[in-house]
Design a protein around this motif. Structure first.
Motif, PDB file in Angstrom:
ATOM      1  N   GLN A   1      34.807   5.532  28.178  1.00  0.00           N
ATOM      2  CA  GLN A   1      33.873   6.004  27.145  1.00  0.00           C
ATOM      3  C   GLN A   1      34.633   6.579  25.975  1.00  0.00           C
ATOM      4  OE1 GLN A   1      31.107   8.986  28.122  1.00  0.00           O
ATOM      5  NE2 GLN A   1      29.461   7.549  28.584  1.00  0.00           N
ATOM      6  N   GLN A   2      33.898   6.791  24.900  1.00  0.00           N
ATOM      7  CA  GLN A   2      34.494   7.497  23.781  1.00  0.00           C
ATOM      8  C   GLN A   2      34.447   8.990  24.088  1.00  0.00           C
ATOM      9  OE1 GLN A   2      32.765   6.409  20.048  1.00  0.00           O
ATOM     10  NE2 GLN A   2      34.658   6.868  18.989  1.00  0.00           N
ATOM     11  N   PRO A   3      35.531   9.730  23.797  1.00  0.00           N
ATOM     12  CA  PRO A   3      35.506  11.153  24.127  1.00  0.00           C
ATOM     13  C   PRO A   3      34.600  11.933  23.202  1.00  0.00           C
ATOM     14  CG  PRO A   3      37.520  10.601  22.974  1.00  0.00           C
ATOM     15  CD  PRO A   3      36.805   9.317  23.211  1.00  0.00           C
ATOM     16  N   LYS A   4      34.321  13.171  23.635  1.00  0.00           N
ATOM     17  CA  LYS A   4      33.528  14.047  22.773  1.00  0.00           C
ATOM     18  C   LYS A   4      34.366  14.414  21.555  1.00  0.00           C
ATOM     19  CE  LYS A   4      30.881  16.092  26.475  1.00  0.00           C
ATOM     20  NZ  LYS A   4      30.995  17.102  27.528  1.00  0.00           N
ATOM     21  N   ALA A   5      33.702  14.581  20.424  1.00  0.00           N
ATOM     22  CA  ALA A   5      34.424  14.862  19.187  1.00  0.00           C
ATOM     23  C   ALA A   5      35.164  16.194  19.278  1.00  0.00           C
ATOM     24  CB  ALA A   5      33.447  14.873  18.017  1.00  0.00           C
TER      25      ALA A   5
ATOM     26  N   GLU B   1      40.400  14.687  26.031  1.00  0.00           N
ATOM     27  CA  GLU B   1      40.018  15.036  27.399  1.00  0.00           C
ATOM     28  C   GLU B   1      38.988  14.069  27.945  1.00  0.00           C
ATOM     29  OE1 GLU B   1      38.740  19.023  27.972  1.00  0.00           O
ATOM     30  OE2 GLU B   1      40.695  19.858  27.460  1.00  0.00           O
ATOM     31  N   GLY B   2      39.127  13.773  29.205  1.00  0.00           N
ATOM     32  CA  GLY B   2      38.128  12.944  29.870  1.00  0.00           C
ATOM     33  C   GLY B   2      36.852  13.736  30.099  1.00  0.00           C
TER      34      GLY B   2
ATOM     35  N   ASN C   1      40.913  10.183  21.036  1.00  0.00           N
ATOM     36  CA  ASN C   1      39.820   9.939  20.103  1.00  0.00           C
ATOM     37  C   ASN C   1      39.147   8.576  20.245  1.00  0.00           C
ATOM     38  OD1 ASN C   1      38.195  11.179  18.346  1.00  0.00           O
ATOM     39  ND2 ASN C   1      39.768  11.566  16.803  1.00  0.00           N
ATOM     40  N   GLU C   2      39.664   7.739  21.144  1.00  0.00           N
ATOM     41  CA  GLU C   2      39.048   6.419  21.265  1.00  0.00           C
ATOM     42  C   GLU C   2      38.478   6.162  22.642  1.00  0.00           C
ATOM     43  OE1 GLU C   2      41.186   2.977  19.926  1.00  0.00           O
ATOM     44  OE2 GLU C   2      41.643   4.014  18.036  1.00  0.00           O
ATOM     45  N   LYS C   3      39.352   6.275  23.643  1.00  0.00           N
ATOM     46  CA  LYS C   3      38.892   5.906  24.975  1.00  0.00           C
ATOM     47  C   LYS C   3      39.356   6.905  26.017  1.00  0.00           C
ATOM     48  CE  LYS C   3      37.609   1.175  24.805  1.00  0.00           C
ATOM     49  NZ  LYS C   3      37.268   1.193  23.394  1.00  0.00           N
ATOM     50  N   VAL C   4      38.407   7.393  26.794  1.00  0.00           N
ATOM     51  CA  VAL C   4      38.747   8.253  27.927  1.00  0.00           C
ATOM     52  C   VAL C   4      37.915   7.816  29.136  1.00  0.00           C
ATOM     53  CG1 VAL C   4      39.360  10.302  26.584  1.00  0.00           C
ATOM     54  CG2 VAL C   4      36.988   9.945  27.285  1.00  0.00           C
TER      55      VAL C   4
ATOM     56  N   ASP D   1      43.753   1.248  37.254  1.00  0.00           N
ATOM     57  CA  ASP D   1      44.808   1.431  36.254  1.00  0.00           C
ATOM     58  C   ASP D   1      44.421   0.712  34.959  1.00  0.00           C
ATOM     59  OD1 ASP D   1      47.099   2.300  35.200  1.00  0.00           O
ATOM     60  OD2 ASP D   1      48.439   1.248  36.596  1.00  0.00           O
ATOM     61  N   VAL D   2      44.875   1.298  33.840  1.00  0.00           N
ATOM     62  CA  VAL D   2      44.565   0.696  32.533  1.00  0.00           C
ATOM     63  C   VAL D   2      45.868   0.484  31.778  1.00  0.00           C
ATOM     64  CG1 VAL D   2      43.348   1.010  30.358  1.00  0.00           C
ATOM     65  CG2 VAL D   2      42.388   1.930  32.448  1.00  0.00           C
ATOM     66  N   THR D   3      46.004  -0.668  31.170  1.00  0.00           N
ATOM     67  CA  THR D   3      47.166  -0.864  30.282  1.00  0.00           C
ATOM     68  C   THR D   3      46.658  -1.221  28.889  1.00  0.00           C
ATOM     69  OG1 THR D   3      47.313  -3.099  31.146  1.00  0.00           O
ATOM     70  CG2 THR D   3      48.914  -1.517  31.956  1.00  0.00           C
TER      71      THR D   3
END
Lengths: 407, 227
Positions: free
Chosen positions: A67-71, A76-77, A129-132, A167-169
């Motif tokens: 998801q996109q993180p909180k502004a 942080e996740g 700021n993009e993906k957590v 896992d994410v790359t």
């Protein structure tokens, strides 16, 4: 169909429970400080966990999503905890509607797990700021027999520590989420293990029961919950209901809660470890493996019934044997030839379950009877031991018992 | 596959080859007539029971009580409005109990019952579309054993199957318990059992015993009591 009402508690139940408590009895035979048996089982999926606390059963499942993180917190996740009370747990729970109870339980769980920063949220960040990662813990109550909160907090924590995210790359252009088969999943980082420990308060804090069951919960003046981690740090505290508790009792209770929290956390860690070694060795895992509970309970009922009916005198001794068994664990048995053995107790007492004597004093000030009672239990426990060991000289044992009874 | 008495059956199962007397078969709860002749369709999950020569029914472990006219039940007062009490008897709906339906009650002199008190009452009417009605007097306007229960005892809820077994006059469980210690008991068909004894210890024993008996077959209980 009209909504099913909560089962009413009759006056005689209230009166009887209070009467029993004033005689230091709990209906299920537990001591005031005693908790119900805790069982933790893991499912086939990562992050699936059921916890049984006596007859209360709770299922927790962790799922994750990118998801996109909180502004406000771009690095942080996100951790969401969602406790659901369905009619599965108790007939008066309604599905899909937030009741006062569920809001309260949700908040307390959140306080314990989220606000105490137990899960390392920064490690859940994929790109600032993009993906957590967003973790979602769904807790379902399968059977409500009192003290949902303890079971739910244990289940949520165990599920989180059991869970592994894929896992994410990032190859500069796009994110690739690997399946569990492609790359080993990553365990969650947990800083500390906070669990909730609940107590029922009677008589303005004079009687405090650990791990209340449904009836005790309904009859009690107030419910007292403490969130604690293994380092005795308080992660939340809640007093529901109305009872004038003084500071001393709260401190005493939190001391015993801290000990309980430690044992629970050790249990959780042990079970998670067991499960991961099982998975490593490719042994079968899952909830279905432990489904033969039914048979156990029926033989259990048989024993109980026979005790109640015929060997009524033995019920007492059997129950009192429990502390003796605990002692046994810390000692060793040495054979002294034919038909005789010696129990060698160990010096170190690492036992969490036996409350220390001065604590007992504090809970019941000026109640020396109880103290004496405790002593009796241990003595009788020892004599039971003798009885078991010297099987051939039953006459002697009987005589001894008679004299003890007369005493 | 043929279904024999004692088997576990599911809704939709069809029973054939029924015993009958002159073409008549009596059926109890959980069974319905099927469209084909001489067969029954099961409408509840449970164990099929058969009493020779021609009675069939299903025994289930349901927890909700379905009110039936004439049943003696233990209820708990949950609401008091004017001259009527609303009593929880474990069914889908609250039952109503008039304050005038007690022995010797008049408009001026009514029994003093509070919310939360337990009563032992008889179901005067139980209809699918109406709220069940309770009374605490028999047809001679006498209380018999009915009426308010003392607030000293304890109430537990057990499965209906245990209630049926306990109400059998030859059942040895209560008798052998009675040899150990004296107690008072009121068994409601709705699964609620009220009991009282002289000490807390005895009452707790009684409670444990009933809960244990719930999971035991009759054969085991008979054997244990014989010892």
């Amino acid at each position: 169909m009209s909504k099913l009402k909560e089962l009413p508690v009759s006056n005689c139940e209230k009166k009887f429970i209070k009467k029993a408590l004033s005689e230091w009895n709990r209906l299920d035979g537990r001591a005031f400080e005693e908790f119900r048996e805790l069982k933790i089982e893991f499912g086939k999926d990562w992050g699936c966990c059921t916890v049984a606390l006596g007859d209360t059963r709770v299922l927790a499942q962790v799922s994750c999503e990118v998801q996109q993180p909180k502004a406000s917190r771009p690095s942080e996740g996100i951790l969401n905890i969602n406790l659901e009370l369905t009619p599965l747990g108790a007939p008066n729970f309604e599905a899909g509607r937030q009741s006062e109870l569920s809001v309260q339980l949700n908040r307390l769980l959140e306080k314990g797990l989220k606000d105490s920063k137990a899960v390392d949220l920064e490690s859940l960040c994929i790109k600032v700021n993009e993906k957590v990662w967003m973790f979602r813990v769904d807790v379902n109550v399968l059977n409500h027999e009192g003290n949902i909160l303890d079971a739910a907090s244990i289940a949520a924590l165990a599920a989180l520590s059991h869970f592994r995210r894929p896992d994410v790359t990032f190859d500069g252009e796009e994110f690739i989420i690997h399946t569990y088969a492609q790359k080993d999943p990553i365990p969650t980082v947990i800083h500390h293990y906070p669990v909730c420990i609940s107590y029922a308060v009677f008589e303005n804090g004079e009687i405090i029961l650990a791990d209340p069951n449904l009836l005790e919960e309904n009859v009690s003046d107030a419910q007292f919950t403490i969130g604690l981690n293994g380092y005795k740090e308080v992660c939340g505290m809640h007093l529901g209901g109305s009872a004038a508790m003084n500071i001393d009792t709260i401190l005493k209770t939190s001391q015993s809660a801290a000990r309980r929290a430690k044992t629970i956390i050790e249990e959780i860690k042990k079970y998670v470890e067991e499960d991961s070694t099982k998975r490593l060795n490719k042994e079968p895992v899952g909830l279905l493996l432990n489904l033969d509970i039914q048979n156990e309970s029926s033989t259990d009922a048989h024993n109980k019934l026979s005790l109640c009916l015929d060997k009524w005198n033995k019920v007492k001794r059997k129950k009192k044997k429990v502390p003796a068994e605990i002692h046994e664990l810390c000692g060793s048995i040495e054979s002294l030839g034919k038909n005789s053995m010696a129990l060698l107790p160990q010096e170190t007492q690492g036992n969490e379950w036996i409350p220390s004597s001065d604590e007992e004093m504090d809970i019941i000030p000026g109640e020396s009877d109880k103290q004496k009672h405790k002593g009796d239990i241990k003595m009788e426990g020892d004599s039971e031991e003798e009885e078991v060991l010297i099987l051939n000289t039953t006459e002697q044992v009987k005589k001894r018992q008679k004299t003890r009874k007369e005493d | 596959m043929t279904i024999k008495p004692g088997d576990f059956v599911m809704p939709g199962d069809i029973l054939h080859d029924l015993d009958n007397i002159k073409g008549i078969t009596l059926i109890g709860p959980g069974l319905r007539q099927n469209t084909e002749p001489n067969s029954l369709i099961v409408s509840r999950a449970g164990f099929l029971c058969h009493k020779p020569a021609n009675i069939y029914w299903i025994e289930t472990a349901h927890k909700r009580y379905i009110p039936k006219k004439g049943d003696l039940v233990v209820g708990i007062v949950v609401k008091k409005s004017g001259d009527t009490l609303k009593v929880d008897i474990g069914g889908a709906e609250l039952a109503s109990l008039s304050l005038l339906a007690f022995e010797g009650a008049t408009k001026k002199q009514k029994p003093d019952l509070l919310v939360g008190d337990a009563v032992y009452a008889k179901l005067l009417s139980a209809h699918r579309e109406m709220e069940p009605e309770l009374v605490c007097i028999d047809k001679y306007y006498k209380a018999g054993n009915l009426g308010p229960l003392s607030s000293d005892g304890f109430i537990i809820t057990v499965l209906p199957s245990l209630v049926y077994r306990l109400l059998n006059i030859e059942h040895p469980l209560l008798r052998s318990l009675g040899k150990k210690f004296p107690f008072e008991i009121a068994i409601g068909m709705n699964g609620k059992i009220w009991f009282n004894s002289k000490s807390v210890k005895d009452t707790v024993t009684l409670m444990n015993c009933l809960f244990a008996a719930e999971q035991q077959s009759d054969k085991d209980i008979y054997e244990l009591c014989k010892q």
